[in-house]
Scaffold this motif. Structure first.
Motif, PDB file in Angstrom:
ATOM      1  N   PHE A 163       0.846  -1.193   0.000  1.00 25.86           N
ATOM      2  CA  PHE A 163       0.000   0.000   0.000  1.00 25.86           C
ATOM      3  C   PHE A 163       0.880   1.241   0.000  1.00 25.86           C
ATOM      4  CE2 PHE A 163       0.766  -1.524   4.263  1.00 25.86           C
ATOM      5  CZ  PHE A 163       1.150  -0.393   4.967  1.00 25.86           C
ATOM      6  N   GLN A 164       0.268   2.388  -0.250  1.00 30.94           N
ATOM      7  CA  GLN A 164       0.986   3.651  -0.201  1.00 30.94           C
ATOM      8  C   GLN A 164       0.248   4.599   0.721  1.00 30.94           C
ATOM      9  OE1 GLN A 164       2.494   5.224  -3.883  1.00 30.94           O
ATOM     10  NE2 GLN A 164       2.503   7.335  -3.136  1.00 30.94           N
ATOM     11  N   VAL A 165       0.992   5.249   1.614  1.00 33.29           N
ATOM     12  CA  VAL A 165       0.473   6.334   2.436  1.00 33.29           C
ATOM     13  C   VAL A 165       1.402   7.524   2.234  1.00 33.29           C
ATOM     14  CG1 VAL A 165      -0.899   5.189   4.213  1.00 33.29           C
ATOM     15  CG2 VAL A 165       1.546   5.256   4.469  1.00 33.29           C
ATOM     16  N   GLU A 166       0.780   8.658   1.989  1.00 34.05           N
ATOM     17  CA  GLU A 166       1.519   9.872   1.654  1.00 34.05           C
ATOM     18  C   GLU A 166       2.444   9.542   0.482  1.00 34.05           C
ATOM     19  OE1 GLU A 166       3.116  11.315   5.376  1.00 34.05           O
ATOM     20  OE2 GLU A 166       1.114  11.664   6.168  1.00 34.05           O
ATOM     21  N   ASN A 167       3.737   9.800   0.598  1.00 37.11           N
ATOM     22  CA  ASN A 167       4.651   9.561  -0.516  1.00 37.11           C
ATOM     23  C   ASN A 167       5.496   8.294  -0.322  1.00 37.11           C
ATOM     24  OD1 ASN A 167       6.167  10.593   1.611  1.00 37.11           O
ATOM     25  ND2 ASN A 167       7.635  11.582   0.253  1.00 37.11           N
ATOM     26  N   ILE A 168       5.021   7.375   0.507  1.00 34.55           N
ATOM     27  CA  ILE A 168       5.799   6.169   0.820  1.00 34.55           C
ATOM     28  C   ILE A 168       5.009   4.912   0.458  1.00 34.55           C
ATOM     29  CG2 ILE A 168       7.064   4.899   2.595  1.00 34.55           C
ATOM     30  CD1 ILE A 168       6.947   7.508   4.293  1.00 34.55           C
ATOM     31  N   GLN A 169       5.665   4.042  -0.309  1.00 33.81           N
ATOM     32  CA  GLN A 169       5.092   2.729  -0.591  1.00 33.81           C
ATOM     33  C   GLN A 169       5.633   1.758   0.450  1.00 33.81           C
ATOM     34  OE1 GLN A 169       5.997   1.481  -4.577  1.00 33.81           O
ATOM     35  NE2 GLN A 169       4.800   3.117  -5.500  1.00 33.81           N
ATOM     36  N   PHE A 170       4.740   0.979   1.044  1.00 33.32           N
ATOM     37  CA  PHE A 170       5.120  -0.033   2.024  1.00 33.32           C
ATOM     38  C   PHE A 170       4.743  -1.403   1.480  1.00 33.32           C
ATOM     39  CE2 PHE A 170       4.498   3.758   4.602  1.00 33.32           C
ATOM     40  CZ  PHE A 170       5.593   3.724   5.450  1.00 33.32           C
ATOM     41  N   THR A 171       5.657  -2.341   1.607  1.00 34.01           N
ATOM     42  CA  THR A 171       5.406  -3.706   1.175  1.00 34.01           C
ATOM     43  C   THR A 171       5.892  -4.633   2.274  1.00 34.01           C
ATOM     44  OG1 THR A 171       5.852  -2.989  -1.089  1.00 34.01           O
ATOM     45  CG2 THR A 171       5.709  -5.366  -0.696  1.00 34.01           C
ATOM     46  N   TYR A 172       5.051  -5.582   2.656  1.00 30.17           N
ATOM     47  CA  TYR A 172       5.372  -6.532   3.731  1.00 30.17           C
ATOM     48  C   TYR A 172       5.254  -7.962   3.231  1.00 30.17           C
ATOM     49  CZ  TYR A 172       5.282  -3.138   7.532  1.00 30.17           C
ATOM     50  OH  TYR A 172       5.582  -2.104   8.378  1.00 30.17           O
ATOM     51  N   VAL A 173       6.110  -8.824   3.779  1.00 27.38           N
ATOM     52  CA  VAL A 173       5.973 -10.265   3.605  1.00 27.38           C
ATOM     53  C   VAL A 173       6.131 -10.886   4.987  1.00 27.38           C
ATOM     54  CG1 VAL A 173       6.848 -12.369   2.542  1.00 27.38           C
ATOM     55  CG2 VAL A 173       6.940 -10.217   1.268  1.00 27.38           C
ATOM     56  N   PHE A 174       5.171 -11.715   5.366  1.00 25.58           N
ATOM     57  CA  PHE A 174       5.221 -12.443   6.633  1.00 25.58           C
ATOM     58  C   PHE A 174       5.514 -13.905   6.312  1.00 25.58           C
ATOM     59  CE2 PHE A 174       2.606  -8.743   7.406  1.00 25.58           C
ATOM     60  CZ  PHE A 174       3.126  -8.259   8.592  1.00 25.58           C
ATOM     61  N   TYR A 175       6.599 -14.427   6.898  1.00 22.24           N
ATOM     62  CA  TYR A 175       7.065 -15.784   6.610  1.00 22.24           C
ATOM     63  C   TYR A 175       6.666 -16.761   7.707  1.00 22.24           C
ATOM     64  CZ  TYR A 175       9.960 -13.851   2.878  1.00 22.24           C
ATOM     65  OH  TYR A 175      10.397 -13.230   1.729  1.00 22.24           O
ATOM     66  N   GLU A 176       6.541 -18.011   7.324  1.00 21.99           N
ATOM     67  CA  GLU A 176       6.105 -19.076   8.221  1.00 21.99           C
ATOM     68  C   GLU A 176       7.008 -19.242   9.443  1.00 21.99           C
ATOM     69  OE1 GLU A 176       3.890 -23.140   7.202  1.00 21.99           O
ATOM     70  OE2 GLU A 176       5.979 -23.121   6.533  1.00 21.99           O
ATOM     71  N   ASP A 177       8.311 -18.963   9.301  1.00 19.17           N
ATOM     72  CA  ASP A 177       9.231 -19.143  10.430  1.00 19.17           C
ATOM     73  C   ASP A 177       9.161 -18.022  11.459  1.00 19.17           C
ATOM     74  OD1 ASP A 177      10.485 -17.100   9.028  1.00 19.17           O
ATOM     75  OD2 ASP A 177      12.395 -18.158   8.792  1.00 19.17           O
ATOM     76  N   ALA A 193       9.266 -11.187   9.554  1.00 19.53           N
ATOM     77  CA  ALA A 193       8.493 -10.193   8.811  1.00 19.53           C
ATOM     78  C   ALA A 193       9.500  -9.297   8.089  1.00 19.53           C
ATOM     79  CB  ALA A 193       7.624  -9.366   9.741  1.00 19.53           C
ATOM     80  N   VAL A 194       9.332  -9.147   6.783  1.00 17.28           N
ATOM     81  CA  VAL A 194      10.198  -8.285   5.972  1.00 17.28           C
ATOM     82  C   VAL A 194       9.338  -7.149   5.452  1.00 17.28           C
ATOM     83  CG1 VAL A 194      11.606  -8.133   3.877  1.00 17.28           C
ATOM     84  CG2 VAL A 194      11.684 -10.205   5.277  1.00 17.28           C
ATOM     85  N   ASN A 195       9.856  -5.930   5.568  1.00 14.98           N
ATOM     86  CA  ASN A 195       9.120  -4.809   5.000  1.00 14.98           C
ATOM     87  C   ASN A 195      10.042  -3.939   4.157  1.00 14.98           C
ATOM     88  OD1 ASN A 195      10.187  -3.696   7.618  1.00 14.98           O
ATOM     89  ND2 ASN A 195       9.274  -1.850   6.792  1.00 14.98           N
ATOM     90  N   VAL A 196       9.483  -3.441   3.065  1.00 14.98           N
ATOM     91  CA  VAL A 196      10.189  -2.509   2.187  1.00 14.98           C
ATOM     92  C   VAL A 196       9.494  -1.164   2.326  1.00 14.98           C
ATOM     93  CG1 VAL A 196      10.777  -1.932  -0.196  1.00 14.98           C
ATOM     94  CG2 VAL A 196      10.848  -4.327   0.568  1.00 14.98           C
ATOM     95  N   MET A 197      10.271  -0.152   2.693  1.00 15.36           N
ATOM     96  CA  MET A 197       9.771   1.223   2.765  1.00 15.36           C
ATOM     97  C   MET A 197      10.429   1.960   1.606  1.00 15.36           C
ATOM     98  SD  MET A 197      10.373   4.189   5.588  1.00 15.36           S
ATOM     99  CE  MET A 197      11.923   4.686   4.853  1.00 15.36           C
ATOM    100  N   TYR A 198       9.634   2.404   0.653  1.00 14.01           N
ATOM    101  CA  TYR A 198      10.162   2.993  -0.572  1.00 14.01           C
ATOM    102  C   TYR A 198       9.524   4.356  -0.795  1.00 14.01           C
ATOM    103  CZ  TYR A 198      12.256   2.723  -5.235  1.00 14.01           C
ATOM    104  OH  TYR A 198      13.024   2.930  -6.356  1.00 14.01           O
ATOM    105  N   THR A 199      10.250   5.393  -0.434  1.00 13.75           N
ATOM    106  CA  THR A 199       9.758   6.758  -0.617  1.00 13.75           C
ATOM    107  C   THR A 199       9.847   7.088  -2.105  1.00 13.75           C
ATOM    108  OG1 THR A 199      10.611   7.309   1.570  1.00 13.75           O
ATOM    109  CG2 THR A 199      10.021   9.145   0.147  1.00 13.75           C
ATOM    110  N   VAL A 200       8.720   7.443  -2.711  1.00 15.70           N
ATOM    111  CA  VAL A 200       8.670   7.610  -4.159  1.00 15.70           C
ATOM    112  C   VAL A 200       9.435   8.833  -4.669  1.00 15.70           C
ATOM    113  CG1 VAL A 200       6.551   6.283  -4.455  1.00 15.70           C
ATOM    114  CG2 VAL A 200       6.404   8.734  -4.074  1.00 15.70           C
ATOM    115  N   ASP A 201       9.615   9.844  -3.822  1.00 17.81           N
ATOM    116  CA  ASP A 201      10.262  11.067  -4.298  1.00 17.81           C
ATOM    117  C   ASP A 201      11.569  11.397  -3.575  1.00 17.81           C
ATOM    118  OD1 ASP A 201       9.149  11.635  -1.860  1.00 17.81           O
ATOM    119  OD2 ASP A 201       8.025  13.398  -2.521  1.00 17.81           O
ATOM    120  N   ASP A 202      12.100  10.456  -2.789  1.00 21.67           N
ATOM    121  CA  ASP A 202      13.346  10.720  -2.068  1.00 21.67           C
ATOM    122  C   ASP A 202      14.163   9.429  -1.951  1.00 21.67           C
ATOM    123  OD1 ASP A 202      15.419  11.471  -0.426  1.00 21.67           O
ATOM    124  OD2 ASP A 202      14.152  12.330   1.142  1.00 21.67           O
ATOM    125  N   PRO A 203      15.100   9.208  -2.881  1.00 22.74           N
ATOM    126  CA  PRO A 203      15.891   7.979  -2.869  1.00 22.74           C
ATOM    127  C   PRO A 203      16.701   7.758  -1.595  1.00 22.74           C
ATOM    128  CG  PRO A 203      16.177   9.162  -4.947  1.00 22.74           C
ATOM    129  CD  PRO A 203      15.397  10.062  -4.039  1.00 22.74           C
TER     130      PRO A 203
END
Length: 154
Positions: free
Chosen positions: A80-94, A97-107
């Motif tokens: 999902f995206q909130v404000e200018n940040i895309q967030f992506t999560y993966v929850f693993y069986e073990d 939890a991995v999350n990617v925080m990707y600001t669309v306008d600030d590398p």
């Protein structure tokens, strides 16, 4: 089928196959509470089997940035995206939890975070590569977390 995570009544829905389902559910609820409190955004997850594109996105970043590939089965994802940040999560069986925080306008504000459920061993893929800080959570007990900064464009 998607599920909006309830952070008031922690549930293992979707995580039942995990040997640390209760702890992982706590981590998931912890994240849901954060997004509701900070952004007024409901945290919704979908089974990994129904979200191949999201899973592929996270796996590509892990592989290209740090040569990481997890053996554990992915149970759920969220994107999902909130404000200018895309967030992506993966929850693993073990319990990872991995999350990617990707600001669309600030590398300079892009990162991958790792959270380990309480009592979860550090996955062999991360052993010796990251230092983990501890964080107390009413929903998840003690969470250990680490991160790295994303250098590429995704």
């Amino acid at each position: 089928m998607s599920y909006t995570v309830d952070f008031k009544n922690v549930s293992t829905i979707g995580l039942e196959s995990s040997p640390v389902a209760e702890a992982l559910a706590g981590v998931r609820a912890h994240e849901a509470r954060y997004f509701m409190n900070k952004y007024k955004h409901g945290f919704t997850v979908v089974p990994a089997s129904e979200s191949r594109e999201t899973l592929d996105y996270v796996q590509r970043i892990l592989k290209e940035e740090r040569e990481l590939e997890f053996e554990a089965k992915a149970l759920e994802t969220s994107h999902f995206q909130v404000e200018n940040i895309q967030f992506t999560y993966v929850f693993y069986e073990d319990g990872l939890a991995v999350n990617v925080m990707y600001t669309v306008d600030d590398p300079s504000k892009r990162a991958v975070g790792f959270k380990l459920s309480e009592d979860m061993e550090i996955p062999k893929e991360l052993e010796g590569k990251f230092k983990f800080a501890r964080q107390k959570s009413k929903l998840a007990g003690t969470i250990r977390g680490s991160y790295f900064v994303i250098k590429g464009e995704y």
